[in-house]
Design an enzyme around this catalytic site. Structure first.
Site, mmCIF file in Angstrom:
data_model
loop_
_atom_site.group_PDB
_atom_site.id
_atom_site.type_symbol
_atom_site.label_atom_id
_atom_site.label_comp_id
_atom_site.label_asym_id
_atom_site.label_seq_id
_atom_site.Cartn_x
_atom_site.Cartn_y
_atom_site.Cartn_z
ATOM 1 N N LYS A 98 8.738 -17.851 -9.116
ATOM 2 C CA LYS A 98 7.982 -16.804 -9.813
ATOM 3 C C LYS A 98 6.833 -17.428 -10.622
ATOM 4 O O LYS A 98 7.050 -18.385 -11.368
ATOM 5 C CB LYS A 98 8.930 -16.031 -10.737
ATOM 6 N N ASN B 220 0.847 -1.202 0.000
ATOM 7 C CA ASN B 220 0.000 0.000 0.000
ATOM 8 C C ASN B 220 0.876 1.243 0.000
ATOM 9 O O ASN B 220 2.105 1.152 0.038
ATOM 10 C CB ASN B 220 -0.967 -0.010 1.184
#
Ligand code: C5P
Length: 401
Positions: free
Chosen positions: A284, A205
């Site tokens: 990944k 955030n």
């Protein structure tokens, strides 16, 4: 606190960059004011990058006159520091000459003034300069080496600019409140948390950490023993603060609960993620053409857990934050009650000059029986306001036991 740093044309001008860094580490916000000759020694871009503010170089710059900038700045600052200060600027200050921004700012401000002279020994010892320094000292201007001792013992300095840390220390001492939190232990959280999706990506955030770092710096200045649990930020640890860096909400929860038992107050300024990927991948995740589903699960509510752990005990005092879009008061009051807090700092992050990624903030400070609105002010100033309230809560608790 907002501090104006005047930089004048001495060879020591490069050291002023370190003065800015030192003041920032102690939680101050710095605006640089450069004279014309200072810019022959150091580029204004250096100060702009480091202060993250426009550098003031002229009284006549476009954009500087809408609110008569030297007057506006004069009332905003808590201190004017001039380092290095040349014989020329000292002469202007002493004689009330206001022919550029810095000398006008000196006349316009009521803030304390701290001067770090730097010049050749013969200039420093010249009766004209000595008389000017004397005049300034008699008006209450303070000096950093060699000025500080000159009234009592005559002039013995060589004229070299004091080391940046000495200037920073003297400046900080002038604006630092006395040790009102001496003997208190505070646990403060700050910044965002990052919840890993895989080794490359995360959910995060926009919290910068500045509000929590400002509170930690101010608490340390007031004499508290401070542990700062910080999510990922680009900020330096404030001076005198023990910092523990964490990444995820789970790591923050662990660090907070470890320290919570031994502190007098907890200020939870971190923007903790509410959700985290259910199963972070070890490798990944490869890109595919099909849409991707990401299942997120709730993180522990750290503050609510701390509130529950405290139960009916009066300490630690618990301070939470509520960042909302729109009027935050109703939801903040609900959180105050649900999480058993003593105080909640609620802000509307959609308001200009408030919330994430700014230097300023505006808030409501809400306790079970009180609600105060603060104006838009520097985060460093809001930090002081929050700690004033916290000190009152601690004092009320001490009076009860
Ligand atoms: O419920 P909300 O997230 O708006 O509450 C904000 C307050 O709760 C902040 O002080 C924040 O640091 C804290 N919080 C927490 N753990 C979470 C989420 C928020 O401690 N998982």
């Amino acid at each position: 606190m907002l501090i104006a740093l005047g930089v004048t044309g001495g060879i020591g001008a490069y050291k002023a960059v370190e003065v800015v860094r030192g003041l920032q580490k102690r939680g101050h916000d710095v605006v640089a004011v450069m004279t014309r000759s200072a810019r022959r020694f150091v580029g204004e871009v250096t100060f702009e990058a480091i202060t993250r503010r426009r550098v003031i170089t002229s009284q006549f710059a476009p954009g500087a006159n809408a609110d008569i900038e030297h007057i506006a700045l004069a009332s905003d600052i808590g201190l004017l520091v001039v380092a290095p200060a040349t014989a020329n600027v000292i002469g202007k200050f002493a004689n009330g000459i206001a022919d550029d921004f810095l000398s006008s700012l000196y006349l316009a401000t009521r803030a304390p003034v701290l001067i770090a002279p730097a010049m050749n020994t013969n200039m420093l010892e010249h009766p004209a300069v000595r008389a000017n320094l004397q005049t300034l000292a008699s008006r209450g201007v303070r000096f950093v080496d060699p000025g500080e001792g000159f009234l009592a013992c005559g002039w013995i300095g060589k004229g070299r600019l004091a080391e940046p840390e000495e200037v920073v220390e003297a400046a900080d001492r002038l604006v630092r409140p006395v040790g009102t939190l001496l003997g208190r232990r505070l646990l403060i959280s700050a910044g965002p948390t990052y919840e890993d999706i895989d080794p490359v990506r995360y959910v995060g955030n926009r919290s910068s950490g500045r509000m929590g770092y400002a509170i930690a710096a101010e608490a340390a200045r007031r004499g508290a023993e401070v542990v700062l649990v910080s999510g990922p930020t680009t900020l330096d640890a404030p001076a005198g603060v023990r910092i523990e860096r964490v990444r995820s909400a789970a790591e923050m929860a662990r660090a907070m609960s470890t320290h919570a038992r031994t502190v007098d107050a907890i200020v939870m300024a971190a923007a903790v993620a509410d959700y985290t990927p259910e199963r972070p991948h070890d490798t990944k995740i490869a890109k595919r053409d099909a849409p991707m589903d990401l299942t997120l699960v709730r993180t522990p509510d750290i503050l609510a857990d701390l509130g529950r752990a405290r139960g009916n005990a009066p300490l630690p005092i618990l301070v939470g934050f509520a960042a909302e879009t729109g009027d935050p008061r109703a939801r903040a009051r609900e959180k105050l009650r649900a999480k058993h807090l003593d105080l909640i700092v609620a802000n509307d992050v959609s308001r200009p000059g408030a919330g994430f990624e700014t230097n300023t903030n505006a808030a409501f400070l809400i306790s079970p029986d009180d609600e105060v609105e603060t104006p838009v002010q520097l985060k460093t100033e809001l930090a002081a306001t929050i700690l004033d309230r916290l000190e009152r809560l601690l004092a009320a608790h001490s009076a009860r036991v």
